[in-house]
Write an enzyme that holds these catalytic residues in place. Structure first.
Site, PDB file in Angstrom:
ATOM      1  N   GLU A 104       0.835  -1.206   0.000  1.00 14.60           N
ATOM      2  CA  GLU A 104       0.000   0.000   0.000  1.00 14.60           C
ATOM      3  C   GLU A 104       0.870   1.256   0.000  1.00 14.60           C
ATOM      4  O   GLU A 104       2.016   1.214   0.467  1.00 14.60           O
ATOM      5  CB  GLU A 104      -0.884   0.031   1.256  1.00 14.60           C
ATOM      6  CG  GLU A 104      -2.288  -0.467   1.027  1.00 14.60           C
ATOM      7  CD  GLU A 104      -3.145   0.514   0.230  1.00 14.60           C
ATOM      8  OE1 GLU A 104      -2.608   1.306  -0.565  1.00 14.60           O
ATOM      9  OE2 GLU A 104      -4.370   0.468   0.404  1.00 14.60           O
ATOM     10  N   ASP A 108      -3.627   5.278   6.816  1.00 17.96           N
ATOM     11  CA  ASP A 108      -4.149   6.513   7.387  1.00 17.96           C
ATOM     12  C   ASP A 108      -5.008   6.132   8.597  1.00 17.96           C
ATOM     13  O   ASP A 108      -4.474   5.817   9.651  1.00 17.96           O
ATOM     14  CB  ASP A 108      -4.960   7.193   6.264  1.00 17.96           C
ATOM     15  CG  ASP A 108      -5.198   8.666   6.500  1.00 17.96           C
ATOM     16  OD1 ASP A 108      -5.428   9.047   7.643  1.00 17.96           O
ATOM     17  OD2 ASP A 108      -5.165   9.442   5.530  1.00 17.96           O
ATOM     18  N   LYS A 136       0.711   7.176   8.676  1.00 15.17           N
ATOM     19  CA  LYS A 136       0.232   8.413   9.300  1.00 15.17           C
ATOM     20  C   LYS A 136      -0.481   8.030  10.602  1.00 15.17           C
ATOM     21  O   LYS A 136      -1.713   8.030  10.680  1.00 15.17           O
ATOM     22  CB  LYS A 136      -0.766   9.072   8.330  1.00 15.17           C
ATOM     23  CG  LYS A 136      -0.689  10.571   8.238  1.00 15.17           C
ATOM     24  CD  LYS A 136      -1.836  11.090   7.407  1.00 15.17           C
ATOM     25  CE  LYS A 136      -1.375  11.957   6.282  1.00 15.17           C
ATOM     26  NZ  LYS A 136      -2.510  12.569   5.551  1.00 15.17           N
ATOM     27  N   ASP A 164      -2.932  10.886  -4.430  1.00 17.48           N
ATOM     28  CA  ASP A 164      -3.649  11.837  -5.276  1.00 17.48           C
ATOM     29  C   ASP A 164      -4.489  12.843  -4.494  1.00 17.48           C
ATOM     30  O   ASP A 164      -4.788  12.649  -3.319  1.00 17.48           O
ATOM     31  CB  ASP A 164      -4.599  11.081  -6.210  1.00 17.48           C
ATOM     32  CG  ASP A 164      -5.834  10.558  -5.487  1.00 17.48           C
ATOM     33  OD1 ASP A 164      -5.681   9.860  -4.470  1.00 17.48           O
ATOM     34  OD2 ASP A 164      -6.958  10.880  -5.913  1.00 17.48           O
ATOM     35  N   ARG A 170      -0.554  11.938  -8.938  1.00 15.22           N
ATOM     36  CA  ARG A 170       0.006  10.597  -8.716  1.00 15.22           C
ATOM     37  C   ARG A 170       1.328  10.434  -9.452  1.00 15.22           C
ATOM     38  O   ARG A 170       2.164   9.617  -9.079  1.00 15.22           O
ATOM     39  CB  ARG A 170      -0.958   9.521  -9.230  1.00 15.22           C
ATOM     40  CG  ARG A 170      -2.274   9.431  -8.481  1.00 15.22           C
ATOM     41  CD  ARG A 170      -3.016   8.198  -8.944  1.00 15.22           C
ATOM     42  NE  ARG A 170      -4.438   8.197  -8.651  1.00 15.22           N
ATOM     43  CZ  ARG A 170      -4.984   7.725  -7.543  1.00 15.22           C
ATOM     44  NH1 ARG A 170      -4.220   7.264  -6.582  1.00 15.22           N
ATOM     45  NH2 ARG A 170      -6.295   7.730  -7.384  1.00 15.22           N
TER      46      ARG A 170
HETATM   47  C1  PRP Z   1      -5.867   5.399  -0.003  1.00 13.27           C
HETATM   48  C2  PRP Z   1      -4.689   4.464   0.227  1.00 13.27           C
HETATM   49  C3  PRP Z   1      -5.270   3.401   1.107  1.00 13.27           C
HETATM   50  C4  PRP Z   1      -6.296   4.154   1.926  1.00 13.27           C
HETATM   51  C5  PRP Z   1      -5.718   4.464   3.266  1.00 13.27           C
HETATM   52  O1  PRP Z   1      -6.627   4.889  -1.038  1.00 13.27           O
HETATM   53  O2  PRP Z   1      -4.199   3.938  -0.981  1.00 13.27           O
HETATM   54  O3  PRP Z   1      -5.906   2.384   0.360  1.00 13.27           O
HETATM   55  O4  PRP Z   1      -6.597   5.370   1.228  1.00 13.27           O
HETATM   56  O5  PRP Z   1      -6.645   5.118   4.070  1.00 13.27           O
HETATM   57  P1  PRP Z   1      -7.227   4.459   5.393  1.00 13.27           P
HETATM   58  O6  PRP Z   1      -6.056   3.939   6.195  1.00 13.27           O
HETATM   59  O7  PRP Z   1      -7.901   5.640   6.069  1.00 13.27           O
HETATM   60  O8  PRP Z   1      -8.196   3.389   5.040  1.00 13.27           O
HETATM   61  P2  PRP Z   1      -7.768   5.723  -1.796  1.00 13.27           P
HETATM   62  O9  PRP Z   1      -9.115   5.307  -1.252  1.00 13.27           O
HETATM   63  O10 PRP Z   1      -7.461   7.184  -1.755  1.00 13.27           O
HETATM   64  O11 PRP Z   1      -7.678   5.152  -3.284  1.00 13.27           O
HETATM   65  P3  PRP Z   1      -6.447   5.198  -4.320  1.00 13.27           P
HETATM   66  O12 PRP Z   1      -5.439   4.159  -3.844  1.00 13.27           O
HETATM   67  O13 PRP Z   1      -7.048   4.832  -5.622  1.00 13.27           O
HETATM   68  O14 PRP Z   1      -5.864   6.583  -4.296  1.00 13.27           O
END
Ligand code: PRP
Length: 187
Positions: A104, A108, A136, A164, A170
């Site tokens: 990943e 977050d 984070k 993004d 990206r």
């Molecule tokens: C982002 C990242 C993780 C997720 C993390 O994906 O790639 O999958 O958010 O956040 P969390 O720990 O709060 O769940 P996003 O939904 O932005 O999709 P993307 O990978 O297509 O940018």
């Protein structure tokens, strides 16, 4: 509003340079190669943010490994996430008795990976671990930590190297903090 002509102008400051990122990805790849020696791990890329990290990391895995891809999205109800993820694209291969490493870009709240590890755990992998380039921890709402991470980042709006805002940025080779004016009315 995103100014696609001036991608760089939208960045307040560079948080991690291309050189810092590449050095860390190499280090992670070497560590993972040692830990998974002879295990033919399946590295699972979570689309789409993880793509640049995944591509670079795999180049530093110095042994047999296989690739597969998943796409997920959070179920949202207005502004709140239920912490449940919807599988938009599932794995193509069975993970039974496989050593699985989820790749990943960022952890977050932890909701996405918390749900995903529970789901994949029911499929009887030999092992299941997570590598995130960025962590984070200030934003965490569930008890989960990546098994491998590259950098801890502050609670700021970071973009680039897969991350993004409205699907832009990206393609930046570095990670930067986005100017507030891009996503709100503040400067
Ligand atoms: C982002 C990242 C993780 C997720 C993390 O994906 O790639 O999958 O958010 O956040 P969390 O720990 O709060 O769940 P996003 O939904 O932005 O999709 P993307 O990978 O297509 O940018």
């Amino acid at each position: 509003m995103i100014n696609k002509m001036g991608l760089e102008n939208d960045i307040l400051r560079v948080l991690l340079t291309e050189e810092q990122i590449q050095a860390k990805v190499k280090e992670l790849g070497e560590r993972i190669s040692r830990d998974y020696a002879g295990k033919n791990p399946l590295l699972v890329c979570i689309l789409r943010g993880a793509v640049p990290f995944y591509a670079d990391l795999c180049k530093h895995i110095d042994d047999y490994m296989e690739m597969d891809f998943m796409a997920v999205s959070s179920y949202e109800d207005g502004m709140t996430s239920h912490g449940i993820v919807r599988i938009k694209k599932d794995l193509d291969v069975s993970i039974e008795n496989r050593h699985v490493l989820i790749v990943e870009d960022i952890m977050d709240s932890g909701n996405t990976l918390n749900h995903l590890t529970r789901l994949l755990g029911t499929r009887n992998p030999a092992s299941l671990r997570i590598v995130c380039l960025l962590d984070k921890p200030e934003r965490r709402t569930c008890e989960i930590t990546p098994d491998y991470f590259g950098f801890i980042v502050p609670d700021e709006f970071v973009v680039g190297y897969g991350l993004d805002y409205a699907d832009a940025y990206r393609n930046l080779p570095y990670i930067g903090v986005l100017k507030k004016g891009v996503y709100s009315n503040e400067d």
